[in-house]
Motif scaffolding. Sequence first.
Motif, mmCIF file in Angstrom:
data_model
loop_
_atom_site.group_PDB
_atom_site.id
_atom_site.type_symbol
_atom_site.label_atom_id
_atom_site.label_comp_id
_atom_site.label_asym_id
_atom_site.label_seq_id
_atom_site.Cartn_x
_atom_site.Cartn_y
_atom_site.Cartn_z
ATOM 1 N N UNK A 22 -98.787 -11.326 18.729
ATOM 2 C CA UNK A 22 -97.819 -11.993 17.853
ATOM 3 C C UNK A 22 -96.607 -11.094 17.653
ATOM 4 N N UNK A 23 -95.466 -11.758 17.403
ATOM 5 C CA UNK A 23 -94.240 -11.066 17.015
ATOM 6 C C UNK A 23 -93.449 -12.004 16.128
ATOM 7 N N UNK A 24 -92.726 -11.442 15.173
ATOM 8 C CA UNK A 24 -91.970 -12.273 14.237
ATOM 9 C C UNK A 24 -90.806 -12.971 14.909
ATOM 10 N N UNK A 66 -87.050 -24.213 27.478
ATOM 11 C CA UNK A 66 -87.774 -22.940 27.542
ATOM 12 C C UNK A 66 -88.495 -22.684 26.215
ATOM 13 N N UNK A 67 -89.809 -22.498 26.289
ATOM 14 C CA UNK A 67 -90.565 -22.046 25.123
ATOM 15 C C UNK A 67 -90.450 -20.523 25.071
ATOM 16 N N UNK A 68 -89.947 -20.011 23.960
ATOM 17 C CA UNK A 68 -89.797 -18.567 23.776
ATOM 18 C C UNK A 68 -90.994 -18.100 22.958
ATOM 19 N N UNK A 69 -91.972 -17.463 23.569
ATOM 20 C CA UNK A 69 -93.222 -17.189 22.855
ATOM 21 C C UNK A 69 -93.061 -16.192 21.705
ATOM 22 N N UNK A 70 -93.653 -16.559 20.572
ATOM 23 C CA UNK A 70 -93.830 -15.592 19.487
ATOM 24 C C UNK A 70 -95.321 -15.411 19.200
ATOM 25 N N UNK A 71 -96.146 -16.221 19.842
ATOM 26 C CA UNK A 71 -97.599 -16.080 19.753
ATOM 27 C C UNK A 71 -98.200 -16.449 21.102
ATOM 28 N N UNK A 72 -99.028 -15.553 21.636
ATOM 29 C CA UNK A 72 -99.713 -15.792 22.909
ATOM 30 C C UNK A 72 -101.175 -15.391 22.731
ATOM 31 N N UNK A 73 -102.066 -16.346 22.938
ATOM 32 C CA UNK A 73 -103.499 -16.064 22.787
ATOM 33 C C UNK A 73 -104.218 -16.235 24.119
ATOM 34 N N UNK A 74 -105.059 -15.263 24.440
ATOM 35 C CA UNK A 74 -105.879 -15.299 25.646
ATOM 36 C C UNK A 74 -107.334 -15.557 25.259
#
Length: 200
Positions: A185-187, A162-170
């Motif tokens: 983004x989140x730390x 599982x990739x746990x997102x801390x950065x998601x770009x659209x």
Amino acid sequence: MPGDFHAVDDPFPVIEAWLEEARATEINDPNAMALATVDEHGMPDVRIVLMNGFDRRGLVFYTNVGSAKGAQLDQQPKAAAVFHWKSLRRQIRVRGPVERVTDAEADAYYATRPRLSRIGAWASRQSQPLASRAALEEAVATREAEFAGGEPPRPDWWTGFRIIPISIEFWLDQPFRLHDRAVFRRETPADAWVRTRLYP
């Protein structure tokens, strides 16, 4: 509107909306994503995999843990992934730490796979040298005979990550390459998202 990434503080509904649209319009594998990992020499490595699970915890794909990506993720549990739907003119980039799914999750997904795919998980030594196609076919036939009397259980070496997102770009294609972009983004996974509009 869930697909408008500038109008929300949470990227997950946007991902789900875009995935739903891709499932309705893409001919092949709307859940395909390019997965990037890092090898033992610090070199990036990328390949296409299928995302077979998505919820607020992250994006899940399954593999043989002895494969190149499995070994790399065990050594350096972090990854980046990209969905690119050319016909929809959209892209999503995801980065974050990686964890293995639970045995229960892996068992549940494995049970949904076609029987020959489950046999293949036993027959393939993924990413290892293969002498010939005939050797692979022989391994499949051997495993088919072994499990002729019942259902093949999930091999210990086959599971999900599982990739746990801390950065998601659209990214949304626009005329004259003046594309529309925003990154969330989140730390840490426990933190709130911060949205930033980006130049194309």
